[in-house]
Design a protein around this motif. Structure first.
Motif, PDB file in Angstrom:
ATOM      1  N   ASP A 148      39.633  21.594  64.160  1.00 17.94           N
ATOM      2  CA  ASP A 148      40.635  21.421  65.217  1.00 17.94           C
ATOM      3  C   ASP A 148      42.012  21.872  64.735  1.00 17.94           C
ATOM      4  N   ARG A 149      42.330  21.501  63.502  1.00 22.43           N
ATOM      5  CA  ARG A 149      43.632  21.886  62.950  1.00 22.43           C
ATOM      6  C   ARG A 149      43.735  23.413  62.840  1.00 22.43           C
ATOM      7  N   GLY A 150      42.619  24.039  62.446  1.00 25.69           N
ATOM      8  CA  GLY A 150      42.610  25.492  62.333  1.00 25.69           C
ATOM      9  C   GLY A 150      42.822  26.172  63.679  1.00 25.69           C
ATOM     10  N   VAL A 151      42.192  25.623  64.719  1.00 24.63           N
ATOM     11  CA  VAL A 151      42.345  26.170  66.070  1.00 24.63           C
ATOM     12  C   VAL A 151      43.791  26.038  66.536  1.00 24.63           C
ATOM     13  N   LEU A 152      44.386  24.877  66.287  1.00 21.54           N
ATOM     14  CA  LEU A 152      45.775  24.643  66.682  1.00 21.54           C
ATOM     15  C   LEU A 152      46.717  25.604  65.957  1.00 21.54           C
ATOM     16  N   GLU A 153      46.494  25.796  64.667  1.00 24.48           N
ATOM     17  CA  GLU A 153      47.351  26.691  63.888  1.00 24.48           C
ATOM     18  C   GLU A 153      47.234  28.125  64.382  1.00 24.48           C
ATOM     19  N   ARG A 154      46.018  28.540  64.732  1.00 22.95           N
ATOM     20  CA  ARG A 154      45.820  29.907  65.235  1.00 22.95           C
ATOM     21  C   ARG A 154      46.534  30.089  66.573  1.00 22.95           C
ATOM     22  N   ALA A 155      46.447  29.059  67.440  1.00 25.40           N
ATOM     23  CA  ALA A 155      47.110  29.144  68.745  1.00 25.40           C
ATOM     24  C   ALA A 155      48.623  29.188  68.581  1.00 25.40           C
ATOM     25  N   LYS A 156      49.151  28.398  67.660  1.00 20.27           N
ATOM     26  CA  LYS A 156      50.601  28.416  67.407  1.00 20.27           C
ATOM     27  C   LYS A 156      51.037  29.791  66.904  1.00 20.27           C
ATOM     28  N   THR A 157      50.260  30.347  65.995  1.00 16.19           N
ATOM     29  CA  THR A 157      50.582  31.673  65.460  1.00 16.19           C
ATOM     30  C   THR A 157      50.580  32.719  66.577  1.00 16.19           C
TER      31      THR A 157
END
Length: 201
Positions: A148-157
């Motif tokens: 989940d954290r990885g998905v959030l970081e990718r979306a923020k990027t």
């Protein structure tokens, strides 16, 4: 698993033995308020069917020479419907014991079965099984949280690059969208990534 008239949890114990008389003797040693034992004489071919039909809570295996085919059946059961398994066997080969544990045997007891050893072995298997299942659950939750954290970081990027936002602005944008749609931030992040993938194909 059920409860008796005294509201005590009763565990169904499947005893797999290649000697019917010995299996009945083991069953008689377990007949008390906590256990509801029954004996089956089955090969590896019929084992999965017996487990499916009889729905035990724990399995006790007492065989002089448990086959590797039996271990394969246990491995399939462990993947589909894991449960505590106690195995009594004279086999002392470390490789075989490792294979038995990998197949799902929770407590491997070297030597002949004895009435005084069966109940403690079941208690050990139950405790180890519960601990192992809890560890599996915690590991899965950790993996999910990292995903989940990885998905959030990718979306923020993605937002930072597409809309020239700072990291805090991208985070706030996702949070506000999640609140507006009544979704989790991870769900909004996945939607953003899916939309981006759709437009770049």
């Amino acid at each position: 698993m059920s409860k008796n008239s005294d509201n005590i949890v009763v565990l169904k114990v499947m005893i797999i033995d290649d000697n019917l008389d010995r299996g009945k003797w083991v069953a008689s040693s377990l007949r008390e308020k906590r256990f509801d034992p029954f004996v089956v004489m089955t090969d590896h071919v019929g084992l999965l069917r017996e487990i499916s039909e009889r729905a035990p809570d724990i399995i006790v295996i007492d065989m002089a020479s448990p086959s590797r085919d039996l271990l394969e059946s246990l491995a399939i059961m462990s993947d589909m419907n894991p449960m505590p398994v106690v195995m009594f066997s004279p086999e002392q080969d470390p490789d075989y014991i490792n294979q038995a544990v990998e197949a799902g045997v929770t407590a491997y007891m070297v030597g002949d079965i004895e009435a005084k050893k069966v109940k403690p072995a079941i208690d050990v298997a139950l405790a180890q099984f519960r601990n192992f299942q809890q560890l599996k659950k915690e590991l899965q939750e950790t993996r999910t949280a990292l995903d989940d954290r990885g998905v959030l970081e990718r979306a923020k990027t993605l937002l930072m690059q597409a809309r020239q936002m700072s990291e805090n602005e991208a985070h706030d944008c996702i949070r506000q969208e999640a609140m507006k749609r009544r979704l989790k931030m991870t769900e909004v992040s996945k939607l953003l990534l899916q939309q981006h993938e759709g437009t770049t194909r």
